[in-house]
Design an enzyme around this catalytic site. Structure first.
Site, short mmCIF file in Angstrom:
data_model
loop_
_atom_site.label_atom_id
_atom_site.label_comp_id
_atom_site.label_asym_id
_atom_site.label_seq_id
_atom_site.Cartn_x
_atom_site.Cartn_y
_atom_site.Cartn_z
N GLU A 1 -2.86 2.33 -8.82
CA GLU A 1 -1.88 2.98 -7.93
C GLU A 1 -2.55 3.92 -6.96
N GLY B 1 -0.88 -6.74 -13.29
CA GLY B 1 -0.42 -6.85 -14.66
C GLY B 1 0.55 -8.03 -14.78
N THR C 1 -3.52 -6.19 -5.10
CA THR C 1 -4.99 -6.07 -5.16
C THR C 1 -5.66 -7.44 -5.23
C1 LIG Z 1 -0.66 8.62 -17.22
C2 LIG Z 1 0.08 7.34 -17.31
C3 LIG Z 1 1.00 7.15 -16.18
C4 LIG Z 1 1.79 6.05 -16.03
C5 LIG Z 1 1.84 4.93 -16.99
C6 LIG Z 1 2.87 5.17 -17.98
C7 LIG Z 1 4.18 4.85 -17.81
C8 LIG Z 1 4.75 4.08 -16.67
C9 LIG Z 1 5.39 2.86 -17.20
C10 LIG Z 1 5.01 1.60 -16.92
C11 LIG Z 1 3.94 1.26 -15.97
C12 LIG Z 1 2.68 1.09 -16.66
C13 LIG Z 1 1.68 0.44 -16.16
C14 LIG Z 1 1.54 -0.19 -14.83
C15 LIG Z 1 0.07 -0.31 -14.64
C16 LIG Z 1 -0.48 -0.44 -13.50
C17 LIG Z 1 0.29 -0.58 -12.24
C18 LIG Z 1 -0.66 -0.40 -11.12
C19 LIG Z 1 -0.15 -1.12 -9.89
C20 LIG Z 1 -1.11 -1.04 -8.79
O1 LIG Z 1 -2.20 -0.54 -8.90
S1 LIG Z 1 -0.49 -1.68 -7.33
C21 LIG Z 1 -1.81 -1.53 -6.21
C22 LIG Z 1 -2.02 -0.09 -5.82
N1 LIG Z 1 -2.90 -0.04 -4.70
C23 LIG Z 1 -3.02 1.03 -3.93
O2 LIG Z 1 -2.48 2.09 -4.20
C24 LIG Z 1 -3.86 0.86 -2.69
C25 LIG Z 1 -4.35 2.19 -2.17
N2 LIG Z 1 -4.67 2.07 -0.76
C26 LIG Z 1 -3.73 2.41 0.20
O3 LIG Z 1 -2.64 2.84 -0.07
C27 LIG Z 1 -4.19 2.27 1.63
O4 LIG Z 1 -5.18 1.34 1.76
C28 LIG Z 1 -4.72 3.61 2.17
C29 LIG Z 1 -3.59 4.57 2.22
C30 LIG Z 1 -5.82 4.14 1.29
C31 LIG Z 1 -5.31 3.42 3.53
O5 LIG Z 1 -4.25 2.97 4.36
P1 LIG Z 1 -4.63 2.40 5.79
O6 LIG Z 1 -5.70 1.41 5.65
O7 LIG Z 1 -3.37 2.00 6.44
O8 LIG Z 1 -5.31 3.54 6.59
P2 LIG Z 1 -4.97 5.02 6.89
O9 LIG Z 1 -5.61 5.87 5.85
O10 LIG Z 1 -5.33 5.22 8.31
O11 LIG Z 1 -3.37 5.19 6.75
C32 LIG Z 1 -2.59 4.84 7.87
C33 LIG Z 1 -1.43 5.81 7.93
O12 LIG Z 1 -0.49 5.42 6.89
C34 LIG Z 1 -0.20 6.55 6.10
N3 LIG Z 1 0.07 6.07 4.76
C35 LIG Z 1 -0.78 5.41 3.97
N4 LIG Z 1 -0.18 5.14 2.79
C36 LIG Z 1 1.07 5.64 2.87
C37 LIG Z 1 2.19 5.69 1.97
N5 LIG Z 1 2.12 5.17 0.73
N6 LIG Z 1 3.32 6.27 2.38
C38 LIG Z 1 3.38 6.82 3.61
N7 LIG Z 1 2.37 6.85 4.53
C39 LIG Z 1 1.23 6.24 4.12
C40 LIG Z 1 -1.43 7.41 6.16
O13 LIG Z 1 -1.12 8.76 5.85
C41 LIG Z 1 -1.81 7.25 7.62
O14 LIG Z 1 -0.97 8.05 8.39
P3 LIG Z 1 -1.59 9.22 9.28
O15 LIG Z 1 -0.41 9.86 9.92
O16 LIG Z 1 -2.54 8.55 10.25
O17 LIG Z 1 -2.33 10.10 8.31
C1 LIG Z 2 -5.28 -1.09 -15.61
C2 LIG Z 2 -5.11 -1.51 -14.18
C3 LIG Z 2 -3.91 -2.10 -13.79
C4 LIG Z 2 -3.74 -2.52 -12.47
N1 LIG Z 2 -2.56 -3.15 -12.12
C5 LIG Z 2 -2.42 -3.60 -10.86
C6 LIG Z 2 -1.23 -4.29 -10.49
O1 LIG Z 2 -0.34 -4.49 -11.31
N2 LIG Z 2 -1.11 -4.75 -9.21
C7 LIG Z 2 -2.09 -4.56 -8.28
O2 LIG Z 2 -1.92 -4.99 -7.14
N3 LIG Z 2 -3.23 -3.88 -8.60
C8 LIG Z 2 -3.42 -3.41 -9.86
N4 LIG Z 2 -4.56 -2.73 -10.20
C9 LIG Z 2 -5.63 -2.59 -9.21
C10 LIG Z 2 -5.72 -1.17 -8.69
O3 LIG Z 2 -4.63 -0.90 -7.85
C11 LIG Z 2 -7.06 -1.02 -7.95
O4 LIG Z 2 -8.09 -1.12 -8.90
C12 LIG Z 2 -7.13 0.35 -7.26
O5 LIG Z 2 -6.26 0.33 -6.14
C13 LIG Z 2 -8.55 0.70 -6.81
O6 LIG Z 2 -9.07 -0.27 -5.94
P1 LIG Z 2 -10.47 -0.98 -6.29
O7 LIG Z 2 -10.42 -1.44 -7.67
O8 LIG Z 2 -10.76 -1.93 -5.21
O9 LIG Z 2 -11.53 0.22 -6.26
P2 LIG Z 2 -12.41 0.66 -4.97
O10 LIG Z 2 -11.54 1.08 -3.87
O11 LIG Z 2 -13.45 -0.38 -4.72
O12 LIG Z 2 -13.09 1.99 -5.57
C14 LIG Z 2 -14.46 2.03 -5.96
C15 LIG Z 2 -15.04 3.35 -5.49
O13 LIG Z 2 -15.02 3.36 -4.05
C16 LIG Z 2 -14.50 4.60 -3.58
N5 LIG Z 2 -13.81 4.43 -2.29
C17 LIG Z 2 -13.07 3.37 -1.88
N6 LIG Z 2 -12.54 3.59 -0.66
C18 LIG Z 2 -12.95 4.83 -0.30
C19 LIG Z 2 -12.73 5.66 0.85
N7 LIG Z 2 -11.99 5.25 1.89
N8 LIG Z 2 -13.29 6.90 0.87
C20 LIG Z 2 -14.04 7.32 -0.16
N9 LIG Z 2 -14.29 6.59 -1.28
C21 LIG Z 2 -13.76 5.36 -1.33
C22 LIG Z 2 -13.51 4.99 -4.65
O14 LIG Z 2 -13.26 6.41 -4.62
C23 LIG Z 2 -14.21 4.57 -5.94
O15 LIG Z 2 -15.07 5.61 -6.35
C24 LIG Z 2 -4.77 -2.31 -11.52
C25 LIG Z 2 -5.96 -1.69 -11.91
C26 LIG Z 2 -6.13 -1.29 -13.23
C27 LIG Z 2 -7.42 -0.62 -13.63
#
Ligand SMILES: CC/C=C\C/C=C\C/C=C\C/C=C\C/C=C\CCCC(=O)SCCNC(=O)CCNC(=O)[C@H](O)C(C)(C)COP(=O)(O)OP(=O)(O)OC[C@H]1O[C@@H](n2cnc3c(N)ncnc32)[C@H](O)[C@@H]1OP(=O)(O)O
Ligand SMILES: Cc1cc2nc3c(=O)[nH]c(=O)nc-3n(C[C@H](O)[C@H](O)[C@H](O)COP(=O)(O)OP(=O)(O)OC[C@H]3O[C@@H](n4cnc5c(N)ncnc54)[C@H](O)[C@@H]3O)c2cc1C
Length: 613
Positions: A463, A220, A181
Site C-alpha cells: 500500500e 493477494g 503491482t
Molecule cells: C498493520 C496491519 C494493517 C493492515 C492489515 C490488517 C487489516 C486489514 C484487513 C485486510 C487487509 C489485509 C491485507 C491486504 C494486504 C495487502 C494489500 C496491499 C495492496 C497493495 O499493495 S495495492 C498496490 C499499492 N501500491 C501503491 O501504493 C503504489 C505507490 N505508488 C504511488 O502511489 C505512485 O506511484 C506515487 C504516488 C508514488 C507516485 O505517483 P506519480 O508517479 O503520479 O508521481 P507524483 O509523485 O508526481 O504524483 C503526481 C501527483 O499525484 C498526487 N498523488 C499521488 N498519489 C495520490 C493519491 N493516492 N491521492 C491523491 N493524490 C495523489 C501527488 O501528490 C502528486 O501531486 P502534486 O500536487 O504534484 O504533489
Molecule cells: C504482503 C504483500 C501484499 C501485497 N499485496 C498486493 C496486492 O494485493 N495488490 C498489489 O497490486 N500489490 C500488492 N503488493 C505489492 C506492494 O504494493 C508493493 O510491493 C509496494 O507498492 C512496493 O513496491 P515495490 O515492491 O516495487 O518496491 P520498490 O518501490 O522497488 O522499493 C524498493 C526500494 O526502493 C525505494 N524507492 C522506490 N521508489 C523510490 C522513490 N521515488 N524515492 C525514494 N526511494 C524509492 C523504496 O523506498 C525501497 O526502499 C503487496 C506486497 C506485499 C509485501
C-alpha cells in the site's frame, strides 16, 4: 471450563487505579458497540462448540466482559476449545502446517465466516472484521476481496457498474483481488507496462502483459482464490496512452475455477509472513473484455474510442488512499494485541530477584521491563486515538469529494501517506520489542507475537512503501512551507508552519505542562519541515534541477513527514484524552500515559528536540 486466573495476574489487575470498562467502551466506540463485539465470537463459538456447556459459555461471556486486555488471551483459549469441538474437522493450529495446508485451513475458516456473516446479516464493517479476525487470525485469503476489490468498485465504478458488480462481491458469487503491482514496478505507477488497448471495431479492450516485467506480481488471492480482478493497466485508445485505468477482468471460470483463455496465473511462492495469503502472478496474452468493463466513474472511453479524462487524474488512486487509512487504524490494534500478550506474560513470569534472597519477582517489577511495555501500551493508545482523529478529516474530505469538491485531496493524500508510514514503522518496532520482552517464550509461535510481526510488518511495504509515502507527504508539506514563506494562506492542518513558536513555560523541576508538549512537537515539526525546504532550495541554488534538488533533500523530507505525523499523533492523543469525559482517575492515568508517550518520543528523537531548544 472453570478457568482460574493466575494469582499474579489477579494481583496485578487488583492494583488498577481505574475501571477498565471506561477505557474499553471508549476504545470500541461505546457500550453497545462493545457488547456487539464481545457477543459475536461467543455466539459463534457456542454454535461451533457442540459440547461446550452453557456454563462454559457464560464464563466466556463474563470473561470477555471483565477485561478487554484479557480478551485476546481468552479468545485464544476459546479458539483452542473450538479447535477441540469444531463441528467439521476441527480447528487446527496452522503453525505446524505446510504452506498449502495452512492456506486450505484458512480458506476453510474464511468460507465459514463468509457464510455466517451473510446469514447473520452483519452489515457493519468493524463487526465483520472482528468476526473474521477470531477465526482467521493470520492473513485472510479473502482480504483483498473484503477491502480493495469492493472499495475499487465503490469508488471507481459508475452507479450501473456498482449495481451490477457489488452484489456479486457481497454474495461471493465472485471472489476478487486488486491487481496493480507488476514484477518490474510497484511504486512507480507511471511505469506500469500492462496495456489495455481499445478495439473500436469490436468495442473491446485487449489486455496484454507484453514483457516479463509487466507480469502482475504480488496481488493477494491471485495465486488460487480470486476469479475476478480489478486490474490497473495503461489505457491506449486512438494510438494515445491515457494513463492508468481500472478494469474488471475475469480470471478464472466461475464453475471450474480454471484460468480463462489467455490467462496464466499462479502463486509467487513462500514469503517472510502472510503464509495463508496466496499472493500470485498473472500474465495476460491479448485477453479481450467488453468496453463496459472499464470502471468509468471518473474517466471514460466512448464507443468510438474517445477518451474522456477524469476531472483529476489522481482519483484513480483513491482505493489506495482508502486502504492506507485502514492500515493506519489497524496498526495501533496490532500493537495493542502484542503488548497485551507481553504484559500479561510479564505479570505471570517470575524470573530473578530484585532483593537478594527475596525470591523471584514478576518480571513486570523490573523498571526495564516496564519501560519496554508501558511505552508500547502508550504507543498503541496513541496510534488508535490518532487514527480516530484522522477519521474526522478523512470523512469530511471524502464527503466533499463525492460532491465533486477535490480541494482536500492533497491534504488527505499527505495525511494518509505519512500516517501509514509512521504507524506501520512504529507498530513494527513495537511488536518486535514486545516479542523480545517475553524472552524465549516470545520466540514460540504459540505466543502469537512472531506471526503478528511477520504478517503485519509487510504493511511497511504494501500500500505504498513507507519511504515513498513519506516523500509523497513531503510534497504537500514542502508546498505549504513555500506558501508560508510567501505569507500565503495555508490549509488548516499546516497553519502551525506560520504560527508555531517555542514559548515553553515548563521548567525541568516541575511536572511538564501538556500544552508545552504539544507546542514542542509542533515546533519540532515546523523546524524539520522548514529545514527540508531550505535544503531543497540550497540544492536549487547549487544549480541542481528540481528533481535533483528533491533527491538531494530527500532524507530530510522523509524526516519532515515523520515529524509531522508524530506531532499529529501527540496532539490527537492529548486533546482526545482531555476531552473524552472520563472520570478523574481514568483521565489522570491516560494523561500520564500521554506524557509517557510524548516524553519517550522526545528521548528517542532527542537530536531534533535539543536542536530546537
Ligand atoms: C498493520 C496491519 C494493517 C493492515 C492489515 C490488517 C487489516 C486489514 C484487513 C485486510 C487487509 C489485509 C491485507 C491486504 C494486504 C495487502 C494489500 C496491499 C495492496 C497493495 O499493495 S495495492 C498496490 C499499492 N501500491 C501503491 O501504493 C503504489 C505507490 N505508488 C504511488 O502511489 C505512485 O506511484 C506515487 C504516488 C508514488 C507516485 O505517483 P506519480 O508517479 O503520479 O508521481 P507524483 O509523485 O508526481 O504524483 C503526481 C501527483 O499525484 C498526487 N498523488 C499521488 N498519489 C495520490 C493519491 N493516492 N491521492 C491523491 N493524490 C495523489 C501527488 O501528490 C502528486 O501531486 P502534486 O500536487 O504534484 O504533489
Ligand atoms: C504482503 C504483500 C501484499 C501485497 N499485496 C498486493 C496486492 O494485493 N495488490 C498489489 O497490486 N500489490 C500488492 N503488493 C505489492 C506492494 O504494493 C508493493 O510491493 C509496494 O507498492 C512496493 O513496491 P515495490 O515492491 O516495487 O518496491 P520498490 O518501490 O522497488 O522499493 C524498493 C526500494 O526502493 C525505494 N524507492 C522506490 N521508489 C523510490 C522513490 N521515488 N524515492 C525514494 N526511494 C524509492 C523504496 O523506498 C525501497 O526502499 C503487496 C506486497 C506485499 C509485501
Amino acid at each position: 471450563m472453570g478457568k482460574s486466573v493466575n494469582p499474579d495476574l489477579a494481583k496485578a489487575r487488583s492494583q488498577a487505579t481505574f475501571d477498565p470498562a471506561n477505557l474499553t467502551n471508549y476504545l470500541y466506540g461505546g457500550p453497545e458497540k462493545l457488547r456487539r463485539k464481545r457477543y459475536l465470537p461467543a455466539f459463534v463459538f457456542k454454535e461451533l462448540c457442540t459440547e461446550m456447556s452453557l456454563t462454559d459459555l457464560c464464563l466466556i461471556f463474563l470473561g470477555l466482559l471483565t477485561h478487554v486486555s484479557d480478551y485476546l488471551g481468552l479468545t485464544l483459549s476459546i479458539e483452542n476449545m473450538a479447535a477441540k469441538e469444531y463441528k467439521e474437522e476441527g480447528f487446527k493450529s496452522t503453525d505446524d502446517m505446510s504452506r498449502e495446508e495452512a492456506y486450505e485451513e484458512s480458506m476453510r475458516r474464511a468460507v465459514y465466516t463468509n457464510k455466517r456473516v451473510l446469514q447473520l446479516n452483519l452489515q457493519d464493517q468493524e463487526e465483520q472484521y472482528y468476526f473474521r479476525e477470531i477465526f482467521v487470525p493470520g492473513a485472510n485469503p479473502f482480504a483483498l476481496h473484503y477491502v480493495m476489490f469492493k472499495d475499487a468498485i465503490n469508488t471507481q465504478g459508475t452507479e450501473d457498474q456498482i449495481q451490477k458488480w457489488l452484489p456479486l462481491a457481497e454474495t461471493y458469487a465472485v471472489t476478487g483481488t486488486y491487481a496493480q503491482t507488476e514484477l518490474g514496478h510497484g511504486t512507480f505507477l507511471r511505469g506500469l507496462e500492462t496495456t489495455a488497448e481499445y478495439d473500436v471495431q469490436r468495442e473491446e479492450f485487449i489486455l496484454n502483459t507484453p514483457t516479463i516485467t509487466s507480469s502482475k506480481f504480488w496481488p493477494g488471492a491471485l495465486g488460487k482464490t480470486a476469479n475476478v480482478a480489478i486490474l490497473n493497466a495503461k489505457l491506449i485508445t486512438k494510438g494515445r496512452n491515457c494513463g492508468m485505468q481500472s478494469f474488471w477482468v475475469p480470471l478464472r471460470h466461475l464453475e471450474t475455477h480454471q484460468p480463462l483463455p489467455g490467462i496464466t496465473v499462479g502463486d509467487i511462492g513462500p514469503k517472510f509472513g502472510y503464509h495463508t495469503s496466496d499472493n500470485g502472478f498473472l500474465q495476460l496474452n491479448r485477453v479481450r473484455i467488453p468496453r463496459e468493463n472499464m470502471l468509468m466513474r471518473y474517466s471514460k472511453v466512448l464507443q468510438d474510442g474517445t477518451f474522456v479524462p477524469p476531472e483529476n487524474d489522481r482519483l484513480v488512486y483513491v482505493p489506495m488512499t482508502q486502504f492506507r487509512f485502514v492500515v493506519i487504524g489497524r496498526s495501533g490494534w496490532t500493537l495493542a494485541k502484542a503488548v497485551t500478550v507481553a504484559t500479561r506474560y510479564s505479570a505471570v513470569r517470575r524470573q530473578s530477584e530484585i532483593t537478594p534472597g527475596g525470591g523471584e519477582v514478576q518480571i513486570l517489577d523490573f523498571q526495564t521491563q516496564q519501560h519496554k511495555l508501558f511505552t508500547q501500551i502508550a504507543s498503541a493508545y496513541a496510534m488508535i486515538i490518532a487514527a480516530k482523529a484522522a477519521k474526522d478529516l478523512y470523512d469530511s474530505a471524502f464527503s466533499k469529494m463525492e460532491k465533486g469538491n477535490l480541494e482536500d485531496l492533497p491534504m488527505l493524500h499527505a495525511l494518509t501517506s505519512s500516517m501509514k508510514a509512521f504507524n506501520t514503522w512504529e507498530m513494527a518496532t513495537g511488536v518486535e520489542q514486545c516479542r523480545m520482552a517475553c524472552g524465549g517464550h516470545g520466540y514460540l509461535l504459540a505466543s502469537g507475537i512472531p506471526q503478528m510481526y511477520t504478517d503485519m510488518v509487510s504493511a511497511c511495504t504494501y500500500e505504498g512503501e513507507n519511504t515513498v509515502m513519506c516523500l509523497q507527504a513531503a510534497r504537500f508539506l514542502n508546498k505549504c512551507q513555500e506558501a508560508a514563506n510567501k505569507g500565503e494562506r495555508l490549509p488548516q492542518l499546516t497553519r502551525f508552519l506560520q504560527t508555531s513558536r517555542l514559548n515553553i513555560s515548563s521548567s525541568l523541576d516541575q511536572d511538564v505542562d501538556l500544552n508545552d508538549i504539544i507546542a514542542a512537537y509542533e515546533f519540532r515539526a515546523a523546524t524539520v519541515i522548514s529545514e527540508a525546504n531550505a535544503r531543497l532550495n540550497a540544492g536549487l541554488a547549487m544549480g541542481k534541477s528540481q528533481s535533483e534538488a528533491w533527491n538531494y533533500a530527500s532524507q530530510l523530507l522523509v524526516k519532515a513527514a515523520l515529524a509531522f505525523s508524530h506531532w499529529f499523533t501527540v496532539r490527537a492523543l492529548i486533546e482526545n484524552m482531555r476531552g473524552a469525559g472520563f472520570d478523574n482517575s481514568t483521565e489522570t492515568l491516560l494523561l500520564q500515559l500521554a506524557k509517557l508517550y510524548a516524553l519517550d518520543g522526545m528521548l528517542r528523537y532527542s537530536g531534533d528536540f535539543r536542536k530546537v531548544g
